[in-house]
Design a protein around this motif. Structure first.
Motif, PDB file in Angstrom:
ATOM      1  N   LYS A  33      11.179  41.587  61.186  1.00 35.71           N
ATOM      2  CA  LYS A  33      10.554  41.199  62.450  1.00 35.71           C
ATOM      3  C   LYS A  33      11.488  41.470  63.629  1.00 35.71           C
ATOM      4  CE  LYS A  33       7.536  37.655  60.451  1.00 35.71           C
ATOM      5  NZ  LYS A  33       7.262  36.198  60.320  1.00 35.71           N
ATOM      6  N   TYR A  34      12.774  41.275  63.418  1.00 31.14           N
ATOM      7  CA  TYR A  34      13.750  41.577  64.466  1.00 31.14           C
ATOM      8  C   TYR A  34      13.758  43.076  64.765  1.00 31.14           C
ATOM      9  CZ  TYR A  34      18.303  42.650  66.479  1.00 31.14           C
ATOM     10  OH  TYR A  34      19.306  43.154  67.264  1.00 31.14           O
ATOM     11  N   ILE A  35      13.813  43.909  63.727  1.00 34.78           N
ATOM     12  CA  ILE A  35      13.774  45.363  63.926  1.00 34.78           C
ATOM     13  C   ILE A  35      12.508  45.764  64.661  1.00 34.78           C
ATOM     14  CG2 ILE A  35      13.505  47.570  62.718  1.00 34.78           C
ATOM     15  CD1 ILE A  35      15.450  46.576  60.621  1.00 34.78           C
ATOM     16  N   ASP A  36      11.388  45.201  64.245  1.00 33.52           N
ATOM     17  CA  ASP A  36      10.104  45.537  64.860  1.00 33.52           C
ATOM     18  C   ASP A  36      10.109  45.180  66.351  1.00 33.52           C
ATOM     19  OD1 ASP A  36       7.187  46.324  64.422  1.00 33.52           O
ATOM     20  OD2 ASP A  36       6.963  44.330  65.321  1.00 33.52           O
ATOM     21  N   LYS A  37      10.673  44.039  66.693  1.00 35.00           N
ATOM     22  CA  LYS A  37      10.737  43.604  68.088  1.00 35.00           C
ATOM     23  C   LYS A  37      11.568  44.577  68.920  1.00 35.00           C
ATOM     24  CE  LYS A  37      11.978  39.541  70.908  1.00 35.00           C
ATOM     25  NZ  LYS A  37      13.044  40.129  71.753  1.00 35.00           N
ATOM     26  N   VAL A  38      12.742  44.952  68.404  1.00 33.02           N
ATOM     27  CA  VAL A  38      13.603  45.901  69.116  1.00 33.02           C
ATOM     28  C   VAL A  38      12.888  47.233  69.319  1.00 33.02           C
ATOM     29  CG1 VAL A  38      15.725  47.264  68.946  1.00 33.02           C
ATOM     30  CG2 VAL A  38      15.755  44.843  68.354  1.00 33.02           C
ATOM     31  N   CYS A  39      12.234  47.711  68.281  1.00 33.81           N
ATOM     32  CA  CYS A  39      11.567  49.013  68.360  1.00 33.81           C
ATOM     33  C   CYS A  39      10.368  48.979  69.307  1.00 33.81           C
ATOM     34  CB  CYS A  39      11.156  49.476  66.966  1.00 33.81           C
ATOM     35  SG  CYS A  39      12.553  49.937  65.910  1.00 33.81           S
ATOM     36  N   ARG A  40       9.590  47.905  69.266  1.00 34.91           N
ATOM     37  CA  ARG A  40       8.441  47.812  70.171  1.00 34.91           C
ATOM     38  C   ARG A  40       8.888  47.733  71.620  1.00 34.91           C
ATOM     39  NH1 ARG A  40       6.279  43.403  69.985  1.00 34.91           N
ATOM     40  NH2 ARG A  40       7.189  42.324  68.186  1.00 34.91           N
ATOM     41  N   GLU A  41       9.919  46.958  71.885  1.00 37.69           N
ATOM     42  CA  GLU A  41      10.380  46.774  73.265  1.00 37.69           C
ATOM     43  C   GLU A  41      11.027  48.030  73.835  1.00 37.69           C
ATOM     44  OE1 GLU A  41      12.973  43.431  73.074  1.00 37.69           O
ATOM     45  OE2 GLU A  41      11.328  41.953  73.119  1.00 37.69           O
ATOM     46  N   ASN A  42      11.483  48.927  72.973  1.00 38.87           N
ATOM     47  CA  ASN A  42      12.206  50.111  73.430  1.00 38.87           C
ATOM     48  C   ASN A  42      11.512  51.427  73.064  1.00 38.87           C
ATOM     49  OD1 ASN A  42      14.974  49.024  74.507  1.00 38.87           O
ATOM     50  ND2 ASN A  42      14.544  47.870  72.638  1.00 38.87           N
ATOM     51  N   ASN A  43      10.247  51.326  72.670  1.00 37.57           N
ATOM     52  CA  ASN A  43       9.440  52.512  72.380  1.00 37.57           C
ATOM     53  C   ASN A  43      10.111  53.419  71.338  1.00 37.57           C
ATOM     54  OD1 ASN A  43       7.135  54.132  72.710  1.00 37.57           O
ATOM     55  ND2 ASN A  43       8.149  55.416  74.232  1.00 37.57           N
ATOM     56  N   ILE A  44      10.558  52.795  70.248  1.00 44.44           N
ATOM     57  CA  ILE A  44      11.180  53.517  69.146  1.00 44.44           C
ATOM     58  C   ILE A  44      10.209  53.540  67.969  1.00 44.44           C
ATOM     59  CG2 ILE A  44      13.071  53.501  67.470  1.00 44.44           C
ATOM     60  CD1 ILE A  44      14.760  52.075  69.630  1.00 44.44           C
ATOM     61  N   LYS A  45       9.914  54.731  67.486  1.00 46.24           N
ATOM     62  CA  LYS A  45       8.976  54.852  66.367  1.00 46.24           C
ATOM     63  C   LYS A  45       9.712  54.727  65.036  1.00 46.24           C
ATOM     64  CE  LYS A  45       6.988  58.756  64.997  1.00 46.24           C
ATOM     65  NZ  LYS A  45       6.119  59.952  64.947  1.00 46.24           N
ATOM     66  N   TYR A  46       9.201  53.850  64.197  1.00 45.67           N
ATOM     67  CA  TYR A  46       9.716  53.693  62.835  1.00 45.67           C
ATOM     68  C   TYR A  46       8.528  53.342  61.959  1.00 45.67           C
ATOM     69  CZ  TYR A  46       8.997  48.671  62.393  1.00 45.67           C
ATOM     70  OH  TYR A  46       8.398  47.447  62.252  1.00 45.67           O
ATOM     71  N   TRP A  47       8.737  53.313  60.657  1.00 44.80           N
ATOM     72  CA  TRP A  47       7.669  52.899  59.752  1.00 44.80           C
ATOM     73  C   TRP A  47       8.259  52.365  58.447  1.00 44.80           C
ATOM     74  CZ3 TRP A  47       8.501  57.824  61.548  1.00 44.80           C
ATOM     75  CH2 TRP A  47       9.029  58.747  60.635  1.00 44.80           C
ATOM     76  N   LEU A  48       7.505  51.497  57.802  1.00 44.71           N
ATOM     77  CA  LEU A  48       7.873  51.052  56.456  1.00 44.71           C
ATOM     78  C   LEU A  48       7.824  52.256  55.534  1.00 44.71           C
ATOM     79  CD1 LEU A  48       5.794  47.752  56.100  1.00 44.71           C
ATOM     80  CD2 LEU A  48       8.124  48.025  56.933  1.00 44.71           C
ATOM     81  N   LYS A  80      18.698  56.325  69.472  1.00 47.24           N
ATOM     82  CA  LYS A  80      18.346  55.318  70.485  1.00 47.24           C
ATOM     83  C   LYS A  80      18.493  53.914  69.916  1.00 47.24           C
ATOM     84  CE  LYS A  80      14.633  54.334  73.781  1.00 47.24           C
ATOM     85  NZ  LYS A  80      13.240  54.722  74.211  1.00 47.24           N
ATOM     86  N   PHE A  81      18.005  53.701  68.708  1.00 46.92           N
ATOM     87  CA  PHE A  81      18.095  52.407  68.029  1.00 46.92           C
ATOM     88  C   PHE A  81      19.559  51.996  67.853  1.00 46.92           C
ATOM     89  CE2 PHE A  81      18.248  49.947  64.023  1.00 46.92           C
ATOM     90  CZ  PHE A  81      17.326  48.956  64.305  1.00 46.92           C
ATOM     91  N   TYR A  82      20.385  52.941  67.437  1.00 42.95           N
ATOM     92  CA  TYR A  82      21.801  52.678  67.202  1.00 42.95           C
ATOM     93  C   TYR A  82      22.490  52.229  68.489  1.00 42.95           C
ATOM     94  CZ  TYR A  82      26.665  53.579  65.861  1.00 42.95           C
ATOM     95  OH  TYR A  82      28.001  53.449  65.610  1.00 42.95           O
ATOM     96  N   LYS A  83      22.213  52.923  69.579  1.00 45.46           N
ATOM     97  CA  LYS A  83      22.855  52.590  70.852  1.00 45.46           C
ATOM     98  C   LYS A  83      22.447  51.195  71.322  1.00 45.46           C
ATOM     99  CE  LYS A  83      23.402  57.326  72.542  1.00 45.46           C
ATOM    100  NZ  LYS A  83      22.950  58.328  73.549  1.00 45.46           N
ATOM    101  N   ILE A  84      21.186  50.843  71.140  1.00 45.62           N
ATOM    102  CA  ILE A  84      20.703  49.536  71.580  1.00 45.62           C
ATOM    103  C   ILE A  84      21.363  48.420  70.773  1.00 45.62           C
ATOM    104  CG2 ILE A  84      18.665  48.029  71.658  1.00 45.62           C
ATOM    105  CD1 ILE A  84      17.059  50.615  72.311  1.00 45.62           C
ATOM    106  N   LEU A  85      21.380  48.551  69.458  1.00 50.71           N
ATOM    107  CA  LEU A  85      21.946  47.487  68.625  1.00 50.71           C
ATOM    108  C   LEU A  85      23.451  47.340  68.820  1.00 50.71           C
ATOM    109  CD1 LEU A  85      19.127  47.406  67.323  1.00 50.71           C
ATOM    110  CD2 LEU A  85      20.278  47.003  65.156  1.00 50.71           C
ATOM    111  N   ASN A  86      24.124  48.422  69.119  1.00 46.89           N
ATOM    112  CA  ASN A  86      25.572  48.336  69.297  1.00 46.89           C
ATOM    113  C   ASN A  86      25.969  47.947  70.707  1.00 46.89           C
ATOM    114  OD1 ASN A  86      27.276  49.281  66.805  1.00 46.89           O
ATOM    115  ND2 ASN A  86      25.447  50.572  66.824  1.00 46.89           N
TER     116      ASN A  86
END
Length: 268
Positions: A33-48, A80-86
């Motif tokens: 849920k945390y990953i999903d929140k970060v991705c939704r807020e930052n327009n990052i596409k991911y999938w299960l 993009k995901f990496y930069k945000i989390l770090n």
């Protein structure tokens, strides 16, 4: 995909409420849920991906005997995901990679929970810095050669996993550094560059990953939401072809189910 009665039977047998496995699954669900929140807020596409996608489609959540979650994203989204989390201060989660742990040898990164402990079934986590519950994050890239991908995995296995067995810390770290330098800075970028030519919409995990099954851009170009436990998370819109490419007839429950636990010890 399966009936509610069949799902209830499987849950009762493999991961009933209150069991260690179920507690582990729910813990990882919060991480997802945390990953999903970060991705939704930052327009990052991911999938299960893989078994997690299969769990969503066939079970509406975790495969009852499964104890992990895997996700995939294209490399451009992962950067993009990496930069945000770090860039954020987070008391609970950390993105675990070679760049914050010189003993880390995996060819992919993990989101770790700082407030738990797991002892993996593999020897290669003996020296690492972070030991919490995790979600594997796989990047995918164009790939025109299955054999080149398999070669990259063999190179990874016969270098970094061998180096991780060295008892002397100083020597071990020097060899791991050399292995990462050879693989991440020289060989894998070269393989990735060559793989872009005539890939024809075929992707695979980034080089070094031990999972060579193809992913097709027609399947994941768009995602759709699927029920997974008490939430909804993205899966490839072409999930039927995606899952058949990995598992064949994924709709059937295996006749010889074995508990494929990744862990020897869990403290939540």
């Amino acid at each position: 995909m399966i009936s509610s009665e069949q799902q209830a039977e499987l849950r009762a047998k493999y991961n009933p409420d209150g069991s260690n496995l179920r507690r582990m699954q729910l813990h990882i669900l919060e991480m997802l849920k945390y990953i999903d929140k970060v991705c939704r807020e930052n327009n990052i596409k991911y999938w299960l991906s893989a078994g997690s996608c299969l769990g969503a489609v066939r079970h509406g959540g975790f495969i009852p005997w499964d104890d992990d979650v895997d996700i995939e994203m294209e490399r451009k989204d992962y950067i993009k995901f990496y930069k945000i989390l770090n860039s954020e201060q987070n008391d609970r989660y950390i993105l675990h990679s070679y760049f914050n742990d010189k003993e880390y040898i995996y060819p992919f990164d993990k989101l770790r929970d700082k407030n738990s402990y797991v002892k993996e079934s593999y020897f290669i986590d003996d020296w690492i810095k972070f030991h919490g519950c995790f979600i594997d994050i796989f990047t995918i890239e164009p790939s025109n050669s299955k054999y080149m991908h398999i070669l990259s995995s063999k190179i990874w296995w016969h270098t970094l996993t061998v180096f991780a067995k060295i008892k002397n810390e100083s020597l071990r770290r020097k060899f791991i550094f050399g292995g990462h330098l050879l693989n991440r800075r020289i060989l894998y970028p070269l393989f990735a560059m060559l793989s872009k030519f005539n890939s024809n919409g075929v992707f695979r995990h980034s080089y070094g990953s031990p999972f060579p099954k193809p992913r097709f851009v027609k399947d994941f170009k768009e995602t759709t939401l699927a029920k997974f436990e008490d939430g909804e998370f993205p899966i490839p819109k072409g999930y039927d072809h995606y899952l058949k490419s990995i598992y064949g007839d994924y709709t059937k429950i295996p006749s010889n189910i074995e508990s494929n636990s990744h862990f020897e010890k869990i403290i939540l």
